[in-house]
Design a protein around this motif. Structure first.
Motif, short mmCIF file in Angstrom:
data_model
loop_
_atom_site.label_atom_id
_atom_site.label_comp_id
_atom_site.label_asym_id
_atom_site.label_seq_id
_atom_site.Cartn_x
_atom_site.Cartn_y
_atom_site.Cartn_z
N GLU A 1 0.84 -1.20 0.00
CA GLU A 1 0.00 0.00 0.00
C GLU A 1 0.88 1.27 0.00
OE1 GLU A 1 -2.81 0.53 -0.89
OE2 GLU A 1 -4.06 1.74 0.40
N LYS B 1 -5.06 2.06 2.77
CA LYS B 1 -5.84 0.90 3.25
C LYS B 1 -5.12 -0.39 2.89
CE LYS B 1 -10.52 2.80 2.76
NZ LYS B 1 -11.72 2.76 1.89
N ARG C 1 -3.13 5.67 -8.53
CA ARG C 1 -4.12 6.54 -7.88
C ARG C 1 -5.35 6.75 -8.76
NH1 ARG C 1 -1.60 10.65 -4.05
NH2 ARG C 1 0.21 9.54 -3.22
N TRP D 1 -9.04 1.77 -8.85
CA TRP D 1 -8.90 1.58 -7.41
C TRP D 1 -10.10 2.18 -6.69
CZ3 TRP D 1 -4.97 -1.37 -5.72
CH2 TRP D 1 -3.85 -1.51 -6.56
N ASP D 2 -10.56 1.47 -5.70
CA ASP D 2 -11.62 1.97 -4.85
C ASP D 2 -10.99 2.92 -3.82
OD1 ASP D 2 -14.10 2.09 -3.64
OD2 ASP D 2 -13.61 0.47 -2.24
N ASP D 3 -11.54 4.13 -3.68
CA ASP D 3 -11.02 5.08 -2.69
C ASP D 3 -9.48 5.20 -2.79
OD1 ASP D 3 -10.97 6.83 -0.59
OD2 ASP D 3 -11.36 5.33 0.97
N PRO D 4 -8.96 5.59 -3.98
CA PRO D 4 -7.53 5.44 -4.27
C PRO D 4 -6.60 6.25 -3.38
CG PRO D 4 -8.61 6.71 -6.00
CD PRO D 4 -9.69 6.18 -5.12
N SER E 1 -6.84 6.85 -0.18
CA SER E 1 -6.78 6.41 1.22
C SER E 1 -5.75 5.30 1.41
CB SER E 1 -8.14 5.88 1.68
OG SER E 1 -9.07 6.93 1.67
N PRO F 1 -8.92 6.46 -9.97
CA PRO F 1 -10.18 6.02 -9.37
C PRO F 1 -10.94 5.02 -10.26
CG PRO F 1 -10.30 8.33 -10.05
CD PRO F 1 -8.89 7.90 -10.28
N ARG G 1 -6.71 -3.65 1.43
CA ARG G 1 -7.20 -3.83 0.06
C ARG G 1 -6.39 -4.92 -0.66
NH1 ARG G 1 -7.91 0.93 -2.60
NH2 ARG G 1 -7.12 2.44 -1.08
#
Ligand code: HEM
Length: 161
Positions: free
Chosen positions: A49, A103, A91, A96-99, A101, A93, A106
């Motif tokens: 990440e 996390k 990054r 990636w989901d919620d790029p 953040s 979108p 993921r």
């Protein structure tokens, strides 16, 4: 490495979870070691990440096609310099989901990263040192988490610029 520590300091819940995993699996009688890597996947998720949000080589290294070719619908002449913007892909979108953040979790569900996670490039010219790099980073990061208590000096987040 400093990116990972900064992100952990800014996300104490992630740091806490990593520490809990190390405490549970290894305890404090011995240091983390290379053979622990497969048993503590969460540490690798943190590294991934971090490399997703802050790829060390944001544009990888310049490539050039040896023949005229078409990339994503664009005609690219032989010998043209082609840069792959890993930073933007990591990054994006659309993939990636919620790029933006941080996390690490993921990566738990990512069996095949495909073309969207490429901090070491991909294909024939992929970084030959990726295995070594991941292991060394894993050992250093896990040791820092196992051996020290980390927290920010104040309320202010660690700057990531
Ligand atoms: C976090 C650490 C590292 C990162 C992020 C990284 C990243 C990269 C990237 C992006 C490339 C270019 C891939 C491409 O052509 O698109 C590359 C190539 C390469 N890396 Fe690394 N690298 C790291 C560590 C290492 C280490 C530790 C070694 C050696 C022990 C190494 C050896 C190489 C070599 C030899 C190439 C050229 C491969 C080729 O062109 O065939 N790298 N690396």
């Amino acid at each position: 490495m400093e990116w990972a520590m900064s992100l952990l300091l800014n996300h104490p819940n992630v740091l806490e979870k990593a520490r809990a995993h190390i405490d549970e699996y290894i305890g404090n009688k011995r240091l983390v070691q290379e053979t622990d890597i497969p048993n503590l996947p969460y540490i690798q998720f943190i590294i991934n990440e971090t490399l997703r949000l802050f790829p060390a080589a944001a544009l990888l290294v310049p490539h050039e096609p040896s023949e005229d070719c078409t990339i994503g619908g664009f005609d690219v002449a032989r010998g043209t310099m082609v840069l792959v913007n890993a930073w933007a892909i990591h990054r994006d979108p659309m993939v990636w989901d919620d790029p933006l953040s941080f996390k690490p979790k993921r990566f738990e569900k990512m069996a095949n990263e495909g073309y969207r996670f490429i901090p070491f490039g991909m294909g024939r010219r992929k970084c030959t040192g990726s295995g070594l790099a991941n292991r060394v980073i894993w050992l250093v990061l896990a040791s820092l988490i196992q051996c020290f208590e980390w927290k920010r000096v104040g309320e202010d987040l660690v700057g990531m610029s």
